[in-house]
Enzyme design. Structure first.
Site, PDB file in Angstrom:
ATOM      1  N   GLY A  43       1.214   5.622   1.056  1.00  0.00           N
ATOM      2  CA  GLY A  43       1.307   5.784  -0.386  1.00  0.00           C
ATOM      3  C   GLY A  43       0.982   4.566  -1.207  1.00  0.00           C
ATOM      4  N   GLU A  99       5.410  -1.373  -2.423  1.00  0.00           N
ATOM      5  CA  GLU A  99       5.815   0.018  -2.231  1.00  0.00           C
ATOM      6  C   GLU A  99       5.289   0.873  -3.373  1.00  0.00           C
ATOM      7  OE1 GLU A  99       6.441   2.449  -0.334  1.00  0.00           O
ATOM      8  OE2 GLU A  99       8.484   2.051   0.357  1.00  0.00           O
ATOM      9  N   ASP A 100       4.982   2.130  -3.078  1.00  0.00           N
ATOM     10  CA  ASP A 100       4.493   3.031  -4.123  1.00  0.00           C
ATOM     11  C   ASP A 100       5.619   3.510  -5.021  1.00  0.00           C
ATOM     12  OD1 ASP A 100       5.642   4.591  -2.121  1.00  0.00           O
ATOM     13  OD2 ASP A 100       4.044   6.087  -2.087  1.00  0.00           O
ATOM     14  N   ASP A 103      12.831   5.457  -4.238  1.00  0.00           N
ATOM     15  CA  ASP A 103      13.580   6.675  -4.521  1.00  0.00           C
ATOM     16  C   ASP A 103      15.028   6.450  -4.086  1.00  0.00           C
ATOM     17  OD1 ASP A 103      14.214   9.331  -5.035  1.00  0.00           O
ATOM     18  OD2 ASP A 103      12.911  10.167  -3.510  1.00  0.00           O
ATOM     19  N   LYS A 131      12.485   5.209  -9.279  1.00  0.00           N
ATOM     20  CA  LYS A 131      13.236   6.402  -9.663  1.00  0.00           C
ATOM     21  C   LYS A 131      14.728   6.076  -9.481  1.00  0.00           C
ATOM     22  CE  LYS A 131      11.278  10.296  -8.158  1.00  0.00           C
ATOM     23  NZ  LYS A 131      11.021  11.500  -7.334  1.00  0.00           N
ATOM     24  N   PHE A 152       9.288  15.302  -8.873  1.00  0.00           N
ATOM     25  CA  PHE A 152       8.443  15.110  -7.702  1.00  0.00           C
ATOM     26  C   PHE A 152       7.024  14.810  -8.157  1.00  0.00           C
ATOM     27  CE2 PHE A 152       5.945  16.363  -3.986  1.00  0.00           C
ATOM     28  CZ  PHE A 152       6.536  15.520  -3.057  1.00  0.00           C
ATOM     29  N   VAL A 153       6.561  13.596  -7.836  1.00  0.00           N
ATOM     30  CA  VAL A 153       5.265  13.140  -8.323  1.00  0.00           C
ATOM     31  C   VAL A 153       4.273  12.953  -7.186  1.00  0.00           C
ATOM     32  CG1 VAL A 153       6.219  12.038 -10.381  1.00  0.00           C
ATOM     33  CG2 VAL A 153       5.990  10.707  -8.273  1.00  0.00           C
ATOM     34  N   ASP A 159       1.588  11.585  -2.079  1.00  0.00           N
ATOM     35  CA  ASP A 159       1.128  12.893  -1.639  1.00  0.00           C
ATOM     36  C   ASP A 159       2.239  13.927  -1.567  1.00  0.00           C
ATOM     37  OD1 ASP A 159       1.576  13.415   1.775  1.00  0.00           O
ATOM     38  OD2 ASP A 159       2.391  11.665   0.760  1.00  0.00           O
ATOM     39  N   ARG A 165      -3.360  12.579  -2.933  1.00  0.00           N
ATOM     40  CA  ARG A 165      -3.385  11.113  -2.935  1.00  0.00           C
ATOM     41  C   ARG A 165      -4.518  10.565  -3.800  1.00  0.00           C
ATOM     42  NH1 ARG A 165       0.029   8.891   0.903  1.00  0.00           N
ATOM     43  NH2 ARG A 165       0.442  10.152   2.759  1.00  0.00           N
TER      44      ARG A 165
END
Length: 181
Positions: A43, A99-100, A103, A131, A152-153, A159, A165
């Protein structure tokens, strides 16, 4: 793919602005050092490649594949697995984990612990998305791109079931796409 997106949450322009801002801050903070940027696959790959274009200091990078989701899950299991480890030693290195999205915090909590046992000089986190409402494990985000709500993104490297992606923006995936699985 665009028809599966409920709405755009972070536009291409906002992505570019975040990368420029974060890159400038990292350049300032790591001046005179040679940090190792660790990209958490898959990600964060797009984010890191865009980000380091704005980091104007000597640096190196490596990749690590870690999962706490697996398959079509939309919620972290909390079971963090290392799928591909680093090729570079962390001993005495200033490490920047790229990091993408942060969470629950499970993955980064585990990585910070691991990198400290590998004798990294310092460990900092740069995350494109944060988040905070979903945080279970408290991790300090040193460099934060964009805070987002609990949705949820996908897109910009992130993805659902290995799709989306390649979207150039971050969008909220329509619930009916993943709720039926």
């Amino acid at each position: 793919m665009n028809s599966d997106i409920e709405r755009v949450l972070v536009s291409e322009e906002e992505i570019a602005e975040a990368n420029q801002r974060l890159g400038a801050q990292l350049t300032k903070d790591y001046e005179g050092k040679n940090p190792l940027f660790v990209c958490i696959l898959r990600g964060a790959a797009m984010f890191m490649m865009d980000l380091i274009k704005h980091v104007d200091i000597p640096m190196e990078y490596d990749f690590m594949d870690v999962s706490s989701y697996g398959g079509e899950n939309t919620v972290s299991t909390g079971d963090v697995r290392i799928i591909k480890d680093l090729d570079t030693s962390l001993r005495g290195r200033d490490v920047v984990i790229v990091e993408d999205i942060i969470d629950t915090g499970y993955t980064l909590d585990r990585l910070i612990e691991l990198f400290n046992t590998r004798n990294a000089k310092s460990v900092k986190i740069v995350s494109f998305l944060d988040k905070p409402s979903r945080r279970i494990k408290h991790v300090h985000v040193d460099y934060n791109g964009v805070k987002i709500p609990d949705e949820f993104v996908v897109g910009y490297g992130m993805d659902y079931d290995e799709r989306y992606r390649n979207l150039p923006y971050v969008g909220v995936l329509k619930q009916e796409i993943y709720a039926t699985k």
